[in-house]
Motif scaffolding. Structure first.
Motif, short mmCIF file in Angstrom:
data_model
loop_
_atom_site.label_atom_id
_atom_site.label_comp_id
_atom_site.label_asym_id
_atom_site.label_seq_id
_atom_site.Cartn_x
_atom_site.Cartn_y
_atom_site.Cartn_z
N VAL A 37 0.82 -1.22 0.00
CA VAL A 37 0.00 0.00 0.00
C VAL A 37 0.85 1.26 0.00
N ALA A 38 1.89 1.30 0.85
CA ALA A 38 2.70 2.51 0.98
C ALA A 38 3.92 2.50 0.08
N GLY A 39 4.30 1.32 -0.39
CA GLY A 39 5.47 1.21 -1.25
C GLY A 39 6.71 0.80 -0.49
N PRO A 40 7.69 0.22 -1.17
CA PRO A 40 8.89 -0.27 -0.50
C PRO A 40 9.73 0.82 0.14
N GLU A 41 9.54 2.09 -0.26
CA GLU A 41 10.31 3.18 0.35
C GLU A 41 9.67 3.70 1.63
N SER A 42 8.56 3.10 2.04
CA SER A 42 7.86 3.58 3.24
C SER A 42 7.63 2.50 4.27
N VAL A 43 8.46 1.48 4.28
CA VAL A 43 8.29 0.40 5.25
C VAL A 43 9.59 0.21 6.00
N GLY A 44 9.46 -0.03 7.32
CA GLY A 44 10.62 -0.26 8.17
C GLY A 44 10.29 -1.27 9.25
#
Length: 363
Positions: free
Chosen positions: A280-287
């Protein structure tokens, strides 16, 4: 919404679980017992983490040390009473940690401020006592330097919003002491419509200073309103519930990061949550957020900070590409810090320290 650390005694109440061996786990059908992950996946996970270690978004170590009186801990050589020590940080391929400075919720006003300052002092003393293992980080460059020197970068924060006592001067003082993250939840200016006029000013001042806005524990309305106001990327470090999809979409536009806590009932469920945020948020927004030493239960196989590679092995089994793994573990957090610093440098020549007060704006 309650914070993960609401119980001041929780951090020490759950640590006895570490005395029993914790079996490894991997993706299995619901209802089936956890089984060992393929050795190849775990080996590959460690290879990736050697270059792109874990940046853990939320650790309760400072509070656990502060409120577990009558016991002398040895973090450097190993401390099985806790869920974090330097040997296990190395085993878990952890390159950076945000050390939460939250205090017991019954502390308010000057007592909350004093307790927060004591935890800052404790963390600084801890880092100074472990120079071969830890290094204080105040910037994205410090993060990289610590990794390159084989140290675990230690970041101060998040501070709990109520510890500000509604004072922007206190926010600036925290920043001067090295605090780089603050949670908005639990304040009078995140109530009602989600963010009051004074709340807007707090977010703007945090952007001017380069302090990360942490939306963990905030209502969905507060998240939406903050994302509409924030000029720099924000983080959600350890939210106790699933972040709404529309908020994840706003986070994607903001270039912020939602950190999924390793507090699900299984490693498979933790990976499911990571899959969802990535989709949903994209791979650049997950941690990732360990939420260790917060008193929150963890899945079998994820009992302490040494277990992070098992999560990465599960994601590799789900065919996550290497660039997405690297973004999840290290790059996203480093980027958010760097962009917050850039925003601060761009803003400070145009905007001086705010003199706003809560009574003047929210009367």
């Amino acid at each position: 919404m309650a914070d993960l650390e609401d119980d001041p005694h929780a951090a020490t109440a759950a640590v006895g679980d570490l005395d029993s061996p914790v079996p490894p786990s991997t993706r299995v059908p619901a209802g089936q017992p956890e089984q060992a992950e393929p050795a190849g996946s775990l080996e590959r996970a460690r290879e990736l983490l050697a270059a792109h270690p874990i940046a853990d978004g939320h650790s309760g170590l400072a509070r656990a040390l502060k409120y577990a009186s009558g016991y002398e801990y040895d973090i450097e050589l190993g401390e099985r009473v806790l869920e974090t020590d330097i040997p296990r940080l190395r085993d878990g391929c952890v390159g950076a940690q945000f050390l939460s400075l939250h205090v017991p919720p019954e502390l308010t006003g000057e007592r909350a401020l004093s307790a927060t300052l004591e935890q800052i002092d404790l963390v600084r003393s801890l880092v100074a006592s472990c120079p071969e293992g830890l290094r204080l980080a105040l910037s994205a460059d410090d993060l990289a330097d610590a990794r390159n020197c084989g140290r675990v970068a230690t970041l101060l924060g998040p501070v709990a919003g109520p510890a500000l006592s509604d004072s922007l001067g206190t926010l600036r003082a925290f920043h001067a002491l090295g605090v780089r993250s603050l949670t908005l939840a639990g304040t009078s200016w995140t109530q009602g419509t989600g963010l009051t006029r004074f709340g807007h000013e707090v977010v703007r001042e945090m952007n001017r200073l380069g302090v990360l806005v942490d939306l963990a524990g905030c209502s969905a309305d507060t998240m939406r309103r903050t994302l509409a106001v924030a000029g720099a990327p924000v983080v959600v470090s350890h939210h106790p519930a699933r972040v709404p999809d529309d908020v994840l979409g706003l986070l994607r536009a903001n270039r912020g990061v939602c950190m999924v806590a390793c507090t699900a009932t299984t490693i498979r469920e933790t990976a499911d949550r990571l899959d969802h945020v990535r989709e949903v948020a994209g791979p650049e927004s997950v941690g990732l957020s360990g939420a260790y030493d917060t008193g929150t239960p963890h899945a079998p196989g994820l009992g302490d900070v040494s277990c992070f590679p098992r999560v990465i092995a599960e994601l590799l089994d789900r065919d996550w590409p290497d660039p997405d793994i690297e973004a999840l573990t290290w790059s996203n957090v480093s980027r958010v810090l760097r962009e917050a610093e850039f925003m601060a440098r761009a803003t400070q020549p145009r905007r001086g320290p705010s003199t706003a007060t809560l009574p003047a704006l929210d009367a």
